[in-house]
Design an enzyme around this catalytic site. Structure first.
Site, PDB file in Angstrom:
ATOM      1  CB  SER A  31      -0.914   0.033   1.237  1.00  0.00           C
ATOM      2  OG  SER A  31      -0.136   0.135   2.429  1.00  0.00           O
ATOM      3  N   GLY A  32       0.239   2.395  -0.138  1.00  0.00           N
ATOM      4  CA  GLY A  32       0.882   3.693   0.046  1.00  0.00           C
ATOM      5  C   GLY A  32       2.118   3.926  -0.798  1.00  0.00           C
ATOM      6  CB  ILE A  33       5.318   5.621   0.086  1.00  0.00           C
ATOM      7  CG1 ILE A  33       4.680   6.943   0.546  1.00  0.00           C
ATOM      8  CG2 ILE A  33       6.659   5.899  -0.582  1.00  0.00           C
ATOM      9  CD1 ILE A  33       5.443   7.637   1.660  1.00  0.00           C
ATOM     10  CG  ASP A  52       2.844  -5.363   2.662  1.00  0.00           C
ATOM     11  OD1 ASP A  52       3.067  -4.176   2.421  1.00  0.00           O
ATOM     12  OD2 ASP A  52       2.137  -5.760   3.617  1.00  0.00           O
ATOM     13  CB  VAL A  75      10.630  -6.298   7.932  1.00  0.00           C
ATOM     14  CG1 VAL A  75      10.569  -6.276   6.420  1.00  0.00           C
ATOM     15  CG2 VAL A  75       9.594  -5.357   8.543  1.00  0.00           C
ATOM     16  CE1 TYR A 163       7.267   7.287  11.859  1.00  0.00           C
ATOM     17  CE2 TYR A 163       7.748   9.643  11.770  1.00  0.00           C
ATOM     18  CZ  TYR A 163       7.447   8.461  11.128  1.00  0.00           C
ATOM     19  OH  TYR A 163       7.326   8.438   9.757  1.00  0.00           O
ATOM     20  CB  THR A 198       0.223   6.710   3.832  1.00  0.00           C
ATOM     21  OG1 THR A 198       0.694   7.094   5.127  1.00  0.00           O
ATOM     22  CG2 THR A 198       1.061   7.386   2.749  1.00  0.00           C
TER      23      THR A 198
END
Length: 266
Positions: A31-33, A52, A75, A163, A198
């Site tokens: 998804s997204g970027i 993914d 991951v 973050y 996103t």
């Protein structure tokens, strides 16, 4: 002779962004970027592994065009990452990873479990990916690794301390990788988005006042779309950036260029 040399140069420039014959692995391609990056790399000729944790999402991404193959990869499983790098039928020329998470809380309210969760995905998983794929690239004498940092690597915001720390840490880790792998012909860079529409930012986008406040902070006065990051990925993956390594490319609509805003009185 001079005309021939000039013609050859023009022909070379016309292929500058082409990735024909190269294999790319995009982690977070569901998804997204990540999805847009995978599609853009494939459009420029690369064979792309759409990796993914969500195989259904990866399969959906892979169905959007030729040269795209789905792959299930968590991951957070270091052994699975190593297998993905070592067990591929063809060596990888390009690695792109976008997976990240965030817990929006003040530092004093953070739990140890939340801290570990953000660090594990944003930093430790990146460490595993760079080591697993970077080793093979170094042995073969070339490759491009592209990680995704954030404007938060340089501009903090209350509630995003952990973050921000992981993204700043990622930048320094990839700069180190650029220094260590450079002699082997491997380039390592980061792309730093601003505010992108996103799933990770859905919480912000759902509150109109919050969404508008973020949009107005950038020079362009809006949120970016995931596809607007794809050009940076293609650039860093291709020969167009053959002398670019250890860099952080900001694709933030001018967010980090602005310190406050002043509207002159009419």
């Amino acid at each position: 002779m001079e005309t021939k040399d000039h013609t050859d140069a023009v022909e070379a420039y016309s292929r500058l962004f082409r990735l024909d014959g190269r294999k790319a692995v995009v982690v977070g391609a569901g998804s997204g970027i990540g999805r847009e990056s995978a599609l853009a790399l494939a459009a420029h000729g690369a064979t792309v592994v759409c990796a993914d944790r969500d195989l259904t999402a990866a399969t959906e991404s892979a169905s959007m065009g030729p040269g795209l193959v789905p792959y299930a990869l968590d991951v957070l499983d270091g052994e699975a990452v190593a297998r993905a790098a070592e067990g591929a039928s063809e060596p990888s020329d390009v690695l792109v990873f976008t997976a990240a998470t965030n817990v929006r809380k003040s530092l004093l309210d953070y739990t140890a479990e939340e801290f570990e969760r953000v660090v594990a995905l944003n930093l430790r998983a990146s460490f595993d990916l760079v080591r697993a794929f970077g080793r093979g690239m170094a042995e073969r004498g070339g490759g491009s690794i592209i990680g995704f940092s954030s404007i938060r690597a340089v501009a903090v915001e209350p509630g995003q301390g952990v973050y921000a720390a992981t993204k700043a840490g990622l930048v320094q880790m990839l700069r180190t990788a650029a220094a260590e792998l450079g002699p082997s012909g491997v380039r390592v860079n980061t792309v730093a988005p601003g505010v992108v529409d996103t799933p990770l930012t859905a919480q912000i986008r759902s509150v109109p006042e919050w969404s508008e406040a973020y949009a107005s902070k950038s020079a362009l006065g809006r949120w970016s779309r995931p596809d607007e990051l794809a050009g940076a990925v293609v650039y860093l993956a291709s020969d167009a950036s053959s002398f670019v390594t250890g860099s952080q490319l900001f694709v933030d609509g001018g967010w980090t260029a602005i310190d406050g805003r002043f509207t002159p009185p009419s």
